[in-house]
Design a protein around this motif. Sequence first.
Motif, PDB file in Angstrom:
ATOM      1  N   TYR A  50      -2.278 -12.836  13.422  1.00  0.00           N
ATOM      2  CA  TYR A  50      -2.978 -11.439  13.248  1.00  0.00           C
ATOM      3  C   TYR A  50      -1.929 -10.988  15.015  1.00  0.00           C
ATOM      4  O   TYR A  50      -1.433  -9.437  14.252  1.00  0.00           O
ATOM      5  CB  TYR A  50      -4.134 -11.171  13.268  1.00  0.00           C
ATOM      6  CG  TYR A  50      -4.390 -10.480  13.526  1.00  0.00           C
ATOM      7  CD1 TYR A  50      -4.314  -9.551  12.466  1.00  0.00           C
ATOM      8  CD2 TYR A  50      -4.790  -9.370  14.755  1.00  0.00           C
ATOM      9  CE1 TYR A  50      -5.011  -7.827  12.268  1.00  0.00           C
ATOM     10  CE2 TYR A  50      -5.418  -7.711  14.848  1.00  0.00           C
ATOM     11  CZ  TYR A  50      -5.121  -6.923  13.142  1.00  0.00           C
ATOM     12  OH  TYR A  50      -5.148  -5.819  13.160  1.00  0.00           O
ATOM     13  N   SER A  51      -1.792 -10.933  16.276  1.00  0.00           N
ATOM     14  CA  SER A  51      -1.472 -10.541  16.716  1.00  0.00           C
ATOM     15  C   SER A  51      -0.239 -11.208  18.052  1.00  0.00           C
ATOM     16  O   SER A  51      -0.456 -12.447  17.897  1.00  0.00           O
ATOM     17  CB  SER A  51      -2.375 -10.156  18.035  1.00  0.00           C
ATOM     18  OG  SER A  51      -3.205 -10.510  18.204  1.00  0.00           O
ATOM     19  N   TYR A  52       0.578 -10.973  18.798  1.00  0.00           N
ATOM     20  CA  TYR A  52       0.620 -11.404  19.763  1.00  0.00           C
ATOM     21  C   TYR A  52       0.419 -11.352  20.169  1.00  0.00           C
ATOM     22  O   TYR A  52       0.387 -10.905  21.721  1.00  0.00           O
ATOM     23  CB  TYR A  52       2.475 -10.633  19.682  1.00  0.00           C
ATOM     24  CG  TYR A  52       4.078 -11.344  20.364  1.00  0.00           C
ATOM     25  CD1 TYR A  52       4.049 -11.943  20.390  1.00  0.00           C
ATOM     26  CD2 TYR A  52       3.852 -10.926  21.916  1.00  0.00           C
ATOM     27  CE1 TYR A  52       4.787 -12.806  20.835  1.00  0.00           C
ATOM     28  CE2 TYR A  52       4.609 -11.792  22.886  1.00  0.00           C
ATOM     29  CZ  TYR A  52       5.602 -12.585  22.187  1.00  0.00           C
ATOM     30  OH  TYR A  52       6.423 -13.197  22.724  1.00  0.00           O
ATOM     31  N   THR A  53       0.450 -13.300  21.081  1.00  0.00           N
ATOM     32  CA  THR A  53      -0.631 -12.875  22.691  1.00  0.00           C
ATOM     33  C   THR A  53      -0.075 -14.454  23.256  1.00  0.00           C
ATOM     34  O   THR A  53       0.900 -15.248  21.884  1.00  0.00           O
ATOM     35  CB  THR A  53      -2.357 -13.122  22.338  1.00  0.00           C
ATOM     36  OG1 THR A  53      -2.355 -14.215  21.964  1.00  0.00           O
ATOM     37  CG2 THR A  53      -2.073 -11.910  22.106  1.00  0.00           C
ATOM     38  N   GLY A  54       0.190 -14.463  23.683  1.00  0.00           N
ATOM     39  CA  GLY A  54       0.109 -16.247  24.323  1.00  0.00           C
ATOM     40  C   GLY A  54      -0.567 -17.038  24.055  1.00  0.00           C
ATOM     41  O   GLY A  54       0.545 -18.891  23.171  1.00  0.00           O
ATOM     42  N   ALA A  55      -2.069 -16.900  23.144  1.00  0.00           N
ATOM     43  CA  ALA A  55      -2.529 -18.112  22.950  1.00  0.00           C
ATOM     44  C   ALA A  55      -2.016 -18.238  21.049  1.00  0.00           C
ATOM     45  O   ALA A  55      -1.341 -19.732  20.679  1.00  0.00           O
ATOM     46  CB  ALA A  55      -3.722 -18.134  22.800  1.00  0.00           C
ATOM     47  N   GLN A  56      -1.658 -16.727  20.666  1.00  0.00           N
ATOM     48  CA  GLN A  56      -0.941 -16.976  19.532  1.00  0.00           C
ATOM     49  C   GLN A  56       1.043 -17.457  19.768  1.00  0.00           C
ATOM     50  O   GLN A  56       1.159 -18.789  18.032  1.00  0.00           O
ATOM     51  CB  GLN A  56      -0.897 -15.545  19.057  1.00  0.00           C
ATOM     52  CG  GLN A  56       0.431 -15.534  17.824  1.00  0.00           C
ATOM     53  CD  GLN A  56       1.568 -14.604  17.784  1.00  0.00           C
ATOM     54  OE1 GLN A  56       1.904 -13.592  18.648  1.00  0.00           O
ATOM     55  NE2 GLN A  56       2.424 -14.733  16.898  1.00  0.00           N
ATOM     56  N   GLU A  58       1.977 -20.429  21.580  1.00  0.00           N
ATOM     57  CA  GLU A  58       1.904 -21.826  21.674  1.00  0.00           C
ATOM     58  C   GLU A  58       0.981 -22.130  20.297  1.00  0.00           C
ATOM     59  O   GLU A  58       1.069 -23.071  19.911  1.00  0.00           O
ATOM     60  CB  GLU A  58       0.415 -21.862  22.511  1.00  0.00           C
ATOM     61  CG  GLU A  58       0.150 -23.578  23.203  1.00  0.00           C
ATOM     62  CD  GLU A  58      -1.078 -23.381  23.996  1.00  0.00           C
ATOM     63  OE1 GLU A  58      -1.461 -24.672  24.394  1.00  0.00           O
ATOM     64  OE2 GLU A  58      -1.571 -22.664  24.630  1.00  0.00           O
ATOM     65  N   ASP A  95      11.305  -5.063  21.053  1.00  0.00           N
ATOM     66  CA  ASP A  95      10.415  -5.958  21.851  1.00  0.00           C
ATOM     67  C   ASP A  95      11.449  -7.140  22.145  1.00  0.00           C
ATOM     68  O   ASP A  95      10.996  -8.279  21.141  1.00  0.00           O
ATOM     69  CB  ASP A  95       9.082  -6.379  22.002  1.00  0.00           C
ATOM     70  CG  ASP A  95       8.798  -7.085  23.440  1.00  0.00           C
ATOM     71  OD1 ASP A  95       8.710  -8.353  22.912  1.00  0.00           O
ATOM     72  OD2 ASP A  95       7.465  -6.583  23.490  1.00  0.00           O
TER      73      ASP A  95
END
Length: 264
Positions: A50-56, A58, A95
Amino acid sequence: SAESLKQDILLAKQMGFNGARKHQKIEDPYFYYYADILGFLVWAEMPSAYSYTGAQVEALSAQYLRLIGQLYNHPSIIAYVPLNESWGVRKMLTDSAMQDFGRSLYYLTKAVDGTRFVSTNDGWENIADTDIVGIHDYTENAATYPQKYAPEKLPELYPMMRRLVCSGNALQDKPVIVTEFGGIAVGKCENAADWGYNDNADNIDEFYRRYAELIDGIMRCNFVGYCYTQLTDVYQEVNGLLDKDHRPKVDPKKMYEINRGEIR
């Protein structure tokens, strides 16, 4: 049932399609089994975050590796799609971190399976690290395709108002495929929520005419393939060639003739 999955493949082949892009889902193992034995080419696609994060980063990387491991031994698999239309990486165009994530998925694929193609971010905002340039374009005026998609114009093109190539990336003469187009609903929609990607065809003859015009436009371009949207109706999307119960809404023989260039 397994038999229903087999029937989907047989109907697609009867209509002149030689494969399927399994969009945003991992199929039932029986689908891949029948694709193997029936000679049906398959693109395997990773569901999007859904969104761009460090958890995503991984989670998606780990799950994508499991997807490749699950499908590696199916000869029907010819390509992987780790990202689609910049979903989960919404700022992919500019980005650098998101572009690096796309590159990491491309080379992660090659590290464990160098035998298949990769369409890194299918649809638009392609990066240089991809084997295929995928285009999603639901424009219905196919007569404009040959001029619109002249090879020299691709780097600056905006299909569906999204740039085809990410900033600072070059296509490097990659093969180009229209991986989503059409989406013509047949007949009147029964419910207010029902829709097609393009205006409904009032009757089946109008559908055949419009579909043949699209195929003719695509065949006049320097593309190496195409993937029509879509095989079956799905919930409110009623632009399937089969209905929600997977019964044909079109004549498979007629579709075969159009797809093979026998009708234009």
